[in-house]
Design a protein around this motif. Structure first.
Motif, PDB file in Angstrom:
ATOM      1  N   TYR A 222     -30.865 -70.947 -29.493  1.00 40.39           N
ATOM      2  CA  TYR A 222     -30.162 -71.032 -28.222  1.00 40.39           C
ATOM      3  C   TYR A 222     -29.089 -69.949 -28.198  1.00 40.39           C
ATOM      4  O   TYR A 222     -28.230 -69.890 -29.074  1.00 40.39           O
TER       5      TYR A 222
ATOM      6  N   ALA B  64     -26.951 -77.447 -25.120  1.00 38.44           N
ATOM      7  CA  ALA B  64     -27.713 -77.292 -23.881  1.00 38.44           C
ATOM      8  C   ALA B  64     -27.503 -78.499 -22.966  1.00 38.44           C
ATOM      9  O   ALA B  64     -27.335 -78.341 -21.752  1.00 38.44           O
ATOM     10  N   LYS B  65     -27.479 -79.695 -23.536  1.00 35.82           N
ATOM     11  CA  LYS B  65     -27.261 -80.902 -22.735  1.00 35.82           C
ATOM     12  C   LYS B  65     -25.874 -80.892 -22.111  1.00 35.82           C
ATOM     13  O   LYS B  65     -25.714 -81.230 -20.937  1.00 35.82           O
TER      14      LYS B  65
ATOM     15  N   LYS C 180     -24.040 -78.234 -21.392  1.00 31.50           N
ATOM     16  CA  LYS C 180     -23.991 -77.206 -20.355  1.00 31.50           C
ATOM     17  C   LYS C 180     -24.696 -77.658 -19.075  1.00 31.50           C
ATOM     18  O   LYS C 180     -24.190 -77.450 -17.977  1.00 31.50           O
ATOM     19  N   ILE C 181     -25.864 -78.281 -19.204  1.00 29.39           N
ATOM     20  CA  ILE C 181     -26.598 -78.706 -18.011  1.00 29.39           C
ATOM     21  C   ILE C 181     -25.894 -79.870 -17.330  1.00 29.39           C
ATOM     22  O   ILE C 181     -25.899 -79.985 -16.108  1.00 29.39           O
TER      23      ILE C 181
ATOM     24  N   LEU D  58     -33.001 -75.199 -15.213  1.00 25.31           N
ATOM     25  CA  LEU D  58     -33.306 -76.237 -16.200  1.00 25.31           C
ATOM     26  C   LEU D  58     -34.663 -75.974 -16.849  1.00 25.31           C
ATOM     27  O   LEU D  58     -34.795 -76.053 -18.071  1.00 25.31           O
TER      28      LEU D  58
ATOM     29  N   LYS E  86     -34.492 -72.084 -18.655  1.00 26.04           N
ATOM     30  CA  LYS E  86     -33.494 -71.772 -19.672  1.00 26.04           C
ATOM     31  C   LYS E  86     -33.269 -72.899 -20.674  1.00 26.04           C
ATOM     32  O   LYS E  86     -33.043 -72.647 -21.855  1.00 26.04           O
ATOM     33  N   TYR E  87     -33.325 -74.144 -20.225  1.00 24.48           N
ATOM     34  CA  TYR E  87     -32.906 -75.249 -21.071  1.00 24.48           C
ATOM     35  C   TYR E  87     -34.033 -76.141 -21.570  1.00 24.48           C
ATOM     36  O   TYR E  87     -33.813 -76.958 -22.444  1.00 24.48           O
TER      37      TYR E  87
ATOM     38  N   HIS F 118     -34.800 -76.313 -25.321  1.00 27.71           N
ATOM     39  CA  HIS F 118     -33.712 -76.768 -26.180  1.00 27.71           C
ATOM     40  C   HIS F 118     -33.349 -78.236 -25.962  1.00 27.71           C
ATOM     41  O   HIS F 118     -32.693 -78.837 -26.802  1.00 27.71           O
ATOM     42  N   LEU F 119     -33.775 -78.814 -24.830  1.00 25.64           N
ATOM     43  CA  LEU F 119     -33.492 -80.220 -24.556  1.00 25.64           C
ATOM     44  C   LEU F 119     -34.615 -81.102 -25.099  1.00 25.64           C
ATOM     45  O   LEU F 119     -35.773 -80.680 -25.152  1.00 25.64           O
TER      46      LEU F 119
END
Length: 153
Positions: free
Chosen positions: A28, A59-60, A62-63, A102, A105-106, A109-110
Motif C-alpha cells: 500500500y 486503507a480502511k 482512509k476510506i 474504492l 485503489k482500496y 488492501h481491504l
C-alpha cells in the motif's frame, strides 16, 4: 539528487539499514501531505506498507474518512432547497467517484467484509439520492401539468 531506497528493520541485535527493491514488491503506497517541510528531518516522498494487516487498517481508515466527508456533503445537499436537482446529480457523481476509488485503489488492501460493507453503504446513499431526485422530478412534472390545465380561450 541521489535516488536511494531503504528498508528499515527494527531489530535490537542488528542496527543496520539494508537495501530493498521496492519496485518488485506489492504494498500500500502512502505519500506525505504536500507543503509540509520540517527542518532537521528526513524528507520522505513515498512510504510502502508491506504488512497486509497494517495496509488493511490504513486503507480502511482512509476510506472511512472519505466516506464521512461524503456523508457530510450529502447532509448539506439534503438540507438545501434545490428545485432543479443539480445538487442531487452532483451528490450522485461524488458517490460514484468514491465507489470507483474504492474499487480501483482500496479493494486489494481491504478485506472482503470491509469492502462489501462500504459498497453497501455507498449503495444506500446512492438509492436515497435517486429516490429524492425521482420525487423532485415527479413534483416538477405535476406542477407543469397544473400550469398547462389553466383556462384556455
Amino acid at each position: 539528487m541521489l535516488d536511494k531506497r531503504y528498508h528499515i528493520i527494527k531489530n535490537k541485535e542488528d542496527k543496520s539499514i539494508t537495501y530493498f527493491e521496492y519496485d518488485k514488491m506489492e504494498g500500500y503506497d502512502l505519500s506525505p501531505k504536500k507543503g509540509i517541510k520540517i527542518e532537521d528531518a528526513i524528507n520522505v516522498n513515498k512510504v510502502v506498507i508491506i504488512n497486509p494487516t497494517l495496509a488493511n487498517k490504513v486503507a480502511k481508515k482512509k476510506i472511512d474518512l472519505k466516506f464521512k466527508k461524503l456523508v457530510s456533503l450529502l447532509n448539506i445537499i439534503f438540507e438545501s432547497d434545490d428545485e432543479t436537482g443539480s445538487t442531487y446529480h452532483q451528490g450522485l457523481d461524488e458517490v460514484n467517484r468514491l465507489r470507483m476509488e474504492l474499487i480501483n485503489k482500496y479493494k486489494k488492501h481491504l478485506s472482503d467484509s470491509d469492502f462489501d460493507t462500504m459498497e453497501k453503504k455507498l449503495g444506500i446513499l446512492e438509492h436515497e439520492l435517486k429516490v429524492r431526485l425521482f420525487f423532485l422530478e415527479q413534483q416538477l412534472q405535476y406542477q407543469n401539468e397544473n400550469i398547462k390545465e389553466g383556462k384556455s380561450r
